[in-house]
Each structure stands twice: as structure tokens, then as C-alpha cells.
Design a protein around this motif. Structure first.
Motif, PDB file in Angstrom:
ATOM      1  N   LYS A  67      -5.218  11.780   5.306  1.00  0.00           N
ATOM      2  CA  LYS A  67      -5.014  12.220   3.924  1.00  0.00           C
ATOM      3  C   LYS A  67      -4.622  11.046   3.045  1.00  0.00           C
ATOM      4  O   LYS A  67      -5.098  10.929   1.905  1.00  0.00           O
ATOM      5  N   LEU A  68      -3.767  10.166   3.567  1.00  0.00           N
ATOM      6  CA  LEU A  68      -3.394   8.965   2.820  1.00  0.00           C
ATOM      7  C   LEU A  68      -4.619   8.100   2.552  1.00  0.00           C
ATOM      8  O   LEU A  68      -4.751   7.496   1.481  1.00  0.00           O
ATOM      9  N   SER A  69      -5.555   8.080   3.523  1.00  0.00           N
ATOM     10  CA  SER A  69      -6.810   7.356   3.344  1.00  0.00           C
ATOM     11  C   SER A  69      -7.595   7.915   2.167  1.00  0.00           C
ATOM     12  O   SER A  69      -8.147   7.169   1.350  1.00  0.00           O
ATOM     13  N   GLY A  70      -7.648   9.262   2.082  1.00  0.00           N
ATOM     14  CA  GLY A  70      -8.333   9.894   0.957  1.00  0.00           C
ATOM     15  C   GLY A  70      -7.677   9.567  -0.370  1.00  0.00           C
ATOM     16  O   GLY A  70      -8.346   9.361  -1.380  1.00  0.00           O
ATOM     17  N   VAL A  71      -6.336   9.508  -0.370  1.00  0.00           N
ATOM     18  CA  VAL A  71      -5.609   9.152  -1.588  1.00  0.00           C
ATOM     19  C   VAL A  71      -5.944   7.721  -1.994  1.00  0.00           C
ATOM     20  O   VAL A  71      -6.212   7.434  -3.169  1.00  0.00           O
ATOM     21  N   LEU A  72      -5.950   6.813  -1.011  1.00  0.00           N
ATOM     22  CA  LEU A  72      -6.301   5.412  -1.306  1.00  0.00           C
ATOM     23  C   LEU A  72      -7.716   5.317  -1.863  1.00  0.00           C
ATOM     24  O   LEU A  72      -7.958   4.644  -2.869  1.00  0.00           O
ATOM     25  N   ALA A  73      -8.662   5.995  -1.204  1.00  0.00           N
ATOM     26  CA  ALA A  73     -10.068   5.915  -1.626  1.00  0.00           C
ATOM     27  C   ALA A  73     -10.277   6.530  -3.002  1.00  0.00           C
ATOM     28  O   ALA A  73     -11.114   6.058  -3.784  1.00  0.00           O
ATOM     29  N   SER A  74      -9.517   7.582  -3.316  1.00  0.00           N
ATOM     30  CA  SER A  74      -9.680   8.227  -4.624  1.00  0.00           C
ATOM     31  C   SER A  74      -9.225   7.320  -5.762  1.00  0.00           C
ATOM     32  O   SER A  74      -9.562   7.552  -6.921  1.00  0.00           O
ATOM     33  N   MET A  75      -8.469   6.269  -5.429  1.00  0.00           N
ATOM     34  CA  MET A  75      -8.011   5.321  -6.445  1.00  0.00           C
ATOM     35  C   MET A  75      -8.958   4.122  -6.597  1.00  0.00           C
ATOM     36  O   MET A  75      -8.674   3.202  -7.349  1.00  0.00           O
ATOM     37  N   TRP A  76     -10.063   4.148  -5.861  1.00  0.00           N
ATOM     38  CA  TRP A  76     -11.028   3.042  -5.887  1.00  0.00           C
ATOM     39  C   TRP A  76     -11.451   2.682  -7.307  1.00  0.00           C
ATOM     40  O   TRP A  76     -11.487   1.510  -7.690  1.00  0.00           O
ATOM     41  N   ASP A  77     -11.783   3.693  -8.092  1.00  0.00           N
ATOM     42  CA  ASP A  77     -12.261   3.448  -9.461  1.00  0.00           C
ATOM     43  C   ASP A  77     -11.173   2.908 -10.392  1.00  0.00           C
ATOM     44  O   ASP A  77     -11.482   2.385 -11.462  1.00  0.00           O
ATOM     45  N   GLN A  78      -9.916   3.039  -9.996  1.00  0.00           N
ATOM     46  CA  GLN A  78      -8.830   2.563 -10.854  1.00  0.00           C
ATOM     47  C   GLN A  78      -8.642   1.049 -10.782  1.00  0.00           C
ATOM     48  O   GLN A  78      -7.972   0.464 -11.623  1.00  0.00           O
ATOM     49  N   TYR A  79      -9.209   0.432  -9.751  1.00  0.00           N
ATOM     50  CA  TYR A  79      -9.061  -1.012  -9.580  1.00  0.00           C
ATOM     51  C   TYR A  79     -10.262  -1.733 -10.180  1.00  0.00           C
ATOM     52  O   TYR A  79     -11.367  -1.695  -9.627  1.00  0.00           O
ATOM     53  N   ASP A  80     -10.057  -2.380 -11.318  1.00  0.00           N
ATOM     54  CA  ASP A  80     -11.140  -3.172 -11.898  1.00  0.00           C
ATOM     55  C   ASP A  80     -11.464  -4.361 -10.998  1.00  0.00           C
ATOM     56  O   ASP A  80     -12.619  -4.735 -10.845  1.00  0.00           O
ATOM     57  N   ASN A  81     -10.429  -4.954 -10.411  1.00  0.00           N
ATOM     58  CA  ASN A  81     -10.629  -6.017  -9.424  1.00  0.00           C
ATOM     59  C   ASN A  81     -10.507  -5.387  -8.036  1.00  0.00           C
ATOM     60  O   ASN A  81      -9.417  -5.029  -7.595  1.00  0.00           O
ATOM     61  N   LYS A  82     -11.635  -5.231  -7.344  1.00  0.00           N
ATOM     62  CA  LYS A  82     -11.649  -4.530  -6.067  1.00  0.00           C
ATOM     63  C   LYS A  82     -10.846  -5.270  -4.991  1.00  0.00           C
ATOM     64  O   LYS A  82     -10.423  -4.658  -4.003  1.00  0.00           O
ATOM     65  N   ALA A  83     -10.613  -6.568  -5.177  1.00  0.00           N
ATOM     66  CA  ALA A  83      -9.798  -7.306  -4.213  1.00  0.00           C
ATOM     67  C   ALA A  83      -8.392  -6.716  -4.136  1.00  0.00           C
ATOM     68  O   ALA A  83      -7.781  -6.672  -3.061  1.00  0.00           O
ATOM     69  N   ASN A  84      -7.882  -6.242  -5.265  1.00  0.00           N
ATOM     70  CA  ASN A  84      -6.532  -5.658  -5.276  1.00  0.00           C
ATOM     71  C   ASN A  84      -6.462  -4.383  -4.435  1.00  0.00           C
ATOM     72  O   ASN A  84      -5.433  -4.086  -3.820  1.00  0.00           O
ATOM     73  N   PHE A  85      -7.560  -3.634  -4.421  1.00  0.00           N
ATOM     74  CA  PHE A  85      -7.626  -2.441  -3.575  1.00  0.00           C
ATOM     75  C   PHE A  85      -7.423  -2.830  -2.112  1.00  0.00           C
ATOM     76  O   PHE A  85      -6.645  -2.202  -1.381  1.00  0.00           O
ATOM     77  N   PHE A  86      -8.121  -3.892  -1.684  1.00  0.00           N
ATOM     78  CA  PHE A  86      -8.010  -4.317  -0.288  1.00  0.00           C
ATOM     79  C   PHE A  86      -6.676  -5.011   0.003  1.00  0.00           C
ATOM     80  O   PHE A  86      -6.163  -4.914   1.120  1.00  0.00           O
ATOM     81  N   TRP A  87      -6.096  -5.683  -0.988  1.00  0.00           N
ATOM     82  CA  TRP A  87      -4.779  -6.286  -0.782  1.00  0.00           C
ATOM     83  C   TRP A  87      -3.728  -5.211  -0.514  1.00  0.00           C
ATOM     84  O   TRP A  87      -2.810  -5.405   0.297  1.00  0.00           O
ATOM     85  N   ILE A  88      -3.845  -4.065  -1.194  1.00  0.00           N
ATOM     86  CA  ILE A  88      -2.924  -2.954  -0.941  1.00  0.00           C
ATOM     87  C   ILE A  88      -3.036  -2.504   0.522  1.00  0.00           C
ATOM     88  O   ILE A  88      -2.029  -2.280   1.210  1.00  0.00           O
ATOM     89  N   ASN A  89      -4.272  -2.392   1.006  1.00  0.00           N
ATOM     90  CA  ASN A  89      -4.500  -1.984   2.394  1.00  0.00           C
ATOM     91  C   ASN A  89      -3.922  -3.002   3.375  1.00  0.00           C
ATOM     92  O   ASN A  89      -3.336  -2.639   4.405  1.00  0.00           O
ATOM     93  N   PHE A  90      -4.099  -4.277   3.061  1.00  0.00           N
ATOM     94  CA  PHE A  90      -3.552  -5.340   3.910  1.00  0.00           C
ATOM     95  C   PHE A  90      -2.028  -5.221   3.977  1.00  0.00           C
ATOM     96  O   PHE A  90      -1.427  -5.328   5.049  1.00  0.00           O
ATOM     97  N   GLY A  91      -1.398  -4.993   2.826  1.00  0.00           N
ATOM     98  CA  GLY A  91       0.053  -4.860   2.773  1.00  0.00           C
ATOM     99  C   GLY A  91       0.559  -3.694   3.612  1.00  0.00           C
ATOM    100  O   GLY A  91       1.571  -3.804   4.319  1.00  0.00           O
ATOM    101  N   LEU A  92      -0.156  -2.564   3.567  1.00  0.00           N
ATOM    102  CA  LEU A  92       0.243  -1.395   4.355  1.00  0.00           C
ATOM    103  C   LEU A  92       0.188  -1.692   5.856  1.00  0.00           C
ATOM    104  O   LEU A  92       1.112  -1.345   6.605  1.00  0.00           O
ATOM    105  N   LEU A  93      -0.883  -2.350   6.291  1.00  0.00           N
ATOM    106  CA  LEU A  93      -1.025  -2.654   7.718  1.00  0.00           C
ATOM    107  C   LEU A  93      -0.029  -3.722   8.166  1.00  0.00           C
ATOM    108  O   LEU A  93       0.474  -3.680   9.293  1.00  0.00           O
TER     109      LEU A  93
END
Length: 552
Positions: free
Chosen positions: A502-528
Motif C-alpha cells: 500500500k505504501l508503494s501505491g502511495v509512493l507511485a501515486s505521487m509520481w506526477d507531483q515530482y517535476d524532477n523524477k530524480a527526487n522521486f527515486f531519492w525518496i525511495n533510496f532514503g527509505l531503504l
């Protein structure tokens, strides 16, 4: 490979292989189907990711109750067969283009998986409880896990061909056929199961089932309804006053509260000798939530990456083979009435209606100018869902190597403990996300398509992490769980997976909110990375608990 393992293993291997064939075929096309403007439901990225996240979360939440019913009442064989038939029927119905039918089909899959998934994993563990196989338990789960991924690898090719030739409905029907084959294979192995499939029954001190219904299930439903109805603060970014991103997410989080409380109560009410093993398992469950949150982006954000940001054009011999096998589609480079997407590939809707424009197909939006075809010519693009076979392909390749590696270490008495393997699995998984950060930079933040090799590399690294973690997780639950609640604790592993999904779905649903897609992946890196630090902090204590139980 089979000779030193229980005779039931090949049947469980093949049954799970076909079950995963159906499940991953469905998952590979699910969000693509939801977002399809012409033949699907024209959902936006946020809408599709939210439904996807809720669906896969509930799929892994029901093993909590399915494992309990199998332990006490149905036994493992009956539960597995009932669950498999329900899932097969659900897949068959999923392609019927009607929202009500879609939700009914999803419900069948959700409930069916609750009966199937925890109990086939528990049944496998029962065979390795015998003295002659105890040393082989981790290896057995790795082999079993490879079976899962053989099914997950081949299914996407069937899904692609059937969708291209006949449409979405036939692809979903193939998933159902795969599930039914899995049930048949499981039944064929009956003579090798002996008494391992028998129910354990209600043990002294167990909470009666009616109390679980009254104290856990009913409160979960009530909490879920409260979560759905409860509203947060309204703002320009949150006009519908969601608390956690959507009504379904709010409902899911609230519904999980009684179930999480139940698992915590198992620890506090456990016998003295069971307290530390249960506590160790609950600690591991908490940490792996973050792994699944990132790993399960494969069916959502990474599927979107393959669809929009990956160069899928094929030429030469590859084109001939893929076109012949219907693994690719021809797309013409010419203007026509197409769905309107903004510069960030966000589908544009007004009052729920998809907007149109006169333009080239959206695929060509970020193709480099020098690579654009001649006006009116056609190019062949491999089907997006084929990218879902990269991860299971890596599992098939790497599993024998990982098994051999740990066998080598075991022969020298240097094999790390299961908790240590899980900790390193989290670290390796975190490193995989950096590949996608680099891919975003190479593609100038999505303005140019990048090679599929970036996805291959990302999946390759996270697969190593997965093989250190996922089969080891199933193994440690089987090793540490008190005998009378083994399947229930396996349900706890899947509960952690559910919350992560479910958290994965929440993360993915925010994909469009990141103009710089690198920031989306940096969030994932931080979580792991956070999960990695936490797990390494727990390893010493977890190893101590396992040593007390005389297991590795």
C-alpha cells in the motif's frame, strides 16, 4: 537438485510457478489496462497507482485470516485448493470491461490469495521440519522462490501476445488458466504430502475464532469505514480533504490498526519461551515493510518508466521475431486525434473527460529529434509489460548462484545468519535505486528516452537484494514461529508485505507531483537506507534469539 529434498517439493514448486504465472501476468497489465484511454478506464497515473496499491495491499492482507482458518479448521490442502479456484475465477472476470465486475473480480483474487499464499509456503516449511531436511530449509525456499519467478518470467510474453492479438480480456483469461493449472498440479502431488496438510486445530490458550471476528475483523471493517469517511484539512493541493492521499489509503491505514494490535498482543500474551521469537519476527516484519514499498513499484512507477521514458523501438532480426510472435506493436509516426498529455506525461481531463489534441502518438514526445522516423512511417515497439519479466529473469539466473554461494560458505561454516542476509539484502536494494537516479540524469529528466539497460541494471541489483531477503523471510518465519501459530505468523509476514504494497501505491501515486523524477527515486533510496540501518541495529539481538533456539 531434487534428490536431497522432500518429494513434495517439485509439486509445490510447479503449483506455485503456475499460480505466479497468473498473478504476475495480471499485475503486469493491470495499471496499463486501467490507464488505457481506448479500451481501459482512462485513469490518470494517480488514480491507477492508488487502485493498484490498494489492490496488492489487500491481496497480501487476507493471508492473515486465511492462515488462521487453515491452521484451525480447513487444513492446508483444502485451503490451497479453495484459494486457487477463487483466484482463477477472479482473473477470468477481470477483463470484462465493467467497473463493478472489475471490483468483484478483484475481491475474488484478494480472498483467494488469502487462502492460497500463506498456506503453500507453510506447507513447504512443514516438510523441512523433519530432521533429515532441516539443514536444507533455506535452500528449499530458494528453489521454491525460483519456481515463483519462472512463472513470473514467462507469463508476460503470453500477456503481451494475447493483448495485442485479441485484447485485454483474453490476456486476463490466460492468467485464470494458469491459476487453474496450478491447482491441478497441486492435487496431483497429494500422495507425497502425507499428514503435512492436516490442520493443527485449536491449541490451549488460542483466541477463539469468534473472538478474532469480534475483536479483529469487525473492528477492522469499522475502522476502515471511519478512515474512508474521516476528512483532513482541505487545501488547494488537497481539495478532497484526504488524510493520507486518497480515501482508499485512509481506509486501509485505519483498517490495519486492529490487525497490527492483534499481532502485538500475540507477543504480550505469549508463553515465556515464545516471547523472544515472536518479538524477533515482529521486528523483522516492521523493517521489511519499506523494502516492499520500493520493490513493488515494478508494477506502477517502473512500468510507467518503461512505457514513457524507455526506448522501446526494435529493428532488424529482433523486430522480425517480436512482430512474428506478437510481442510488439507497430506505431505510425503521423498526426491524428490523440489523448492530451502535458509535458510531464500527465493525462489531461476536464470533468472526468479525457481531452484530445491533433498530434503525433505520445510515444514520440521524448524521442530524440535525430531518431524520429520519416513522416508516415511505422516503428515497432516491444510491449511495455515485457519489462515485468526482467526481475523474474534475473531471479532465475541468480538463484542458483546465490544458493551455490551460501552452500560454499556453509561448507566452511561461514554462512551468515538469516537476519544478516536480510540486512545485506536491504543494503543492496537501496543501491539499486541509484541506478534509476542515474537514468533520470542521462535522460535529462525524461525529456529524452533512455536505454532499457537502465531498467535491466536496476532490476539486476534489486534482485540480489530480493534473494537475500524474500526467501530468507519465509524461511525465518517457518524457523522461529511457535508451532501452533506458524501459518498465522506467515500471515504476519504477508501483512508486512501488504502494508509495504500500500505504501508503494502511495509512493507511485505521487509520481506526477515530482517535476524532477530524480527526487522521486531519492525518496525511495532514503527509505531503504533507513530500513538498512534499522535492520543492522537489530541483527545482534536477532542472532541471539536464533542461537537460543538452536537455528541459524
Amino acid at each position: 537438485m531434487w534428490k536431497s529434498h522432500p518429494k513434495a517439493l517439485p509439486f509445490l514448486f510447479l503449483s506455485e510457478m503456475w499460480e505466479r504465472f497468473g498473478y504476475y501476468l495480471m499485475i503486469g497489465i493491470f495499471t496499463l489496462y486501467l490507464k488505457d484511454v481506448e479500451a481501459g478506464f482512462a485513469m490518470t497515473e494517480k488514480e491507477a497507482s492508488d487502485l493498484y496499491g490498494t489492490f496488492i495491499a489487500l491481496v497480501f492482507l487476507t493471508p492473515f485470516i486465511g492462515g488462521l482458518i487453515a491452521d484451525r479448521y480447513f487444513g492446508y490442502k483444502k485451503s490451497i485448493i479453495i484459494g486457487g479456484l477463487m483466484m482463477g475465477a477472479g482473473y477470468m472476470m477481470m477483463g470484462i470491461h465493467d467497473k463493478t465486475m472489475l471490483y468483484i473480480a478483484m475481491t475474488l483474487v484478494i480472498v483467494g490469495n488469502g487462502f492460497f499464499k500463506p498456506n503453500i509456503s507453510t506447507l513447504l516449511g512443514n516438510f523441512y521440519d523433519d530432521e533429515e531436511y532441516k539443514e536444507k530449509k533455506d535452500e528449499g525456499y530458494n528453489i521454491f522462490y525460483m519456481g515463483i519467478n519462472v512463472g513470473a518470467f514467462i507469463c508476460n510474453f503470453f500477456g503481451a501476445a494475447l493483448q495485442i492479438l485479441l485484447g485485454w480480456q483474453y490476456a486476463f483469461m490466460a492468467a485464470g488458466v494458469g491459476m487453474f493449472i496450478g491447482v491441478i498440479v497441486f492435487i496431483l502431488g497429494t500422495k507425497h504430502y502425507g499428514d503435512k496438510t492436516e490442520k493443527k486445530g485449536v491449541q490451549p490458550g488460542d483466541m477463539p475464532f469468534y473472538k478474532i471476528v469480534l475483536y479483529i475483523l469487525v473492528p477492522s471493517i469499522i475502522f476502515g469505514i471511519i478512515g474512508w469517511l474521516l476528512k483532513g484539512v482541505q487545501s488547494e493541493l488537497n481539495p478532497d480533504s484526504y488524510i493520507f492521499g486518497s480515501d482508499s489509503t485512509d481506509a486501509f491505514i485505519f483498517a490495519c490498526i486492529p490487525v497490527v494490535y492483534f499481532y502485538a498482543s500475540l507477543y504480550f500474551k505469549a508463553k515465556t519461551e515464545d516471547k523472544r521469537p515472536i518479538g524477533a519476527l515482529l521486528a523483522i516484519f516492521s523493517v521489511v515493510i519499506l523494502f516492499w514499498a520500493v520493490f513493488k513499484l515494478n508494477g506502477s512507477a517502473l512500468n510507467t518508466w518503461a512505457d514513457r521514458y524507455t526506448d522501446r523501438e526494435i529493428t532488424g532480426t529482433t523486430e522480425k521475431v517480436f512482430n512474428g510472435l506478437k510481442f510488439s506493436q507497430e506505431v505510425a509516426y503521423q498526426k491524428d486525434s490523440v489523448s492530451l498529455y502535458d509535458a510531464s506525461f500527465r493525462l489531461q481531463k476536464v470533468n472526468g473527460e479525457v481531452q484530445k489534441e491533433y498530434n503525433y502518438p505520445v510515444y514520440f514526445r521524448n524521442v530524440k529529434p535525430e531518431k524520429l522516423p520519416a513522416e508516415g512511417s511505422k516503428v515497432s515497439l516491444w510491449a511495455t509489460n515485457l519489462s515485468q519479466s526482467i526481475n523474474p529473469g534475473w531471479v532465475i539466473i541468480l538463484t542458483p548462484l546465490i544458493v551455490a554461494f551460501f552452500t560454499f560458505l556453509r561448507s566452511r561454516k561461514k554462512e551468515p545468519s538469516t537476519p544478516t542476509k536480510i540486512a545485506f539484502g536491504l543494503l543492496i536494494s537501496a543501491l539499486s535505486v541509484l541506478v534509476m537516479v542515474a537514468a533520470v540524469e542521462i535522460g535529462n529528466n525524461g525529456s529524452e528516452k533512455v536505454s532499457v539497460w537502465w531498467l535491466v541494471a536496476n532490476y539486476g541489483i534489486i534482485t540480489i537484494g530480493e534473494l537475500f531477503l524474500s526467501p530468507m523471510g519465509l524461511s525465518i518465519v517457518s524457523k522461529l514461529s511457535p508451532k501452533n501459530i506458524t501459518s498465522l505468523m506467515m500471515g504476519g509476514w504477508f501483512l508486512a508485505t501488504s502494508i509495504g504494497n500500500k505504501l508503494s501505491g502511495v509512493l507511485a501515486s505521487m509520481w506526477d507531483q515530482y517535476d524532477n523524477k530524480a527526487n522521486f527515486f531519492w525518496i525511495n533510496f532514503g527509505l531503504l537506507l533507513f530500513a538498512t540501518v534499522l535492520m543492522f541495529a537489530l541483527v545482534k539481538n536477532l542472532n541471539k534469539v536464533m542461537k537460543e533456539k538452536g537455528i541459524n
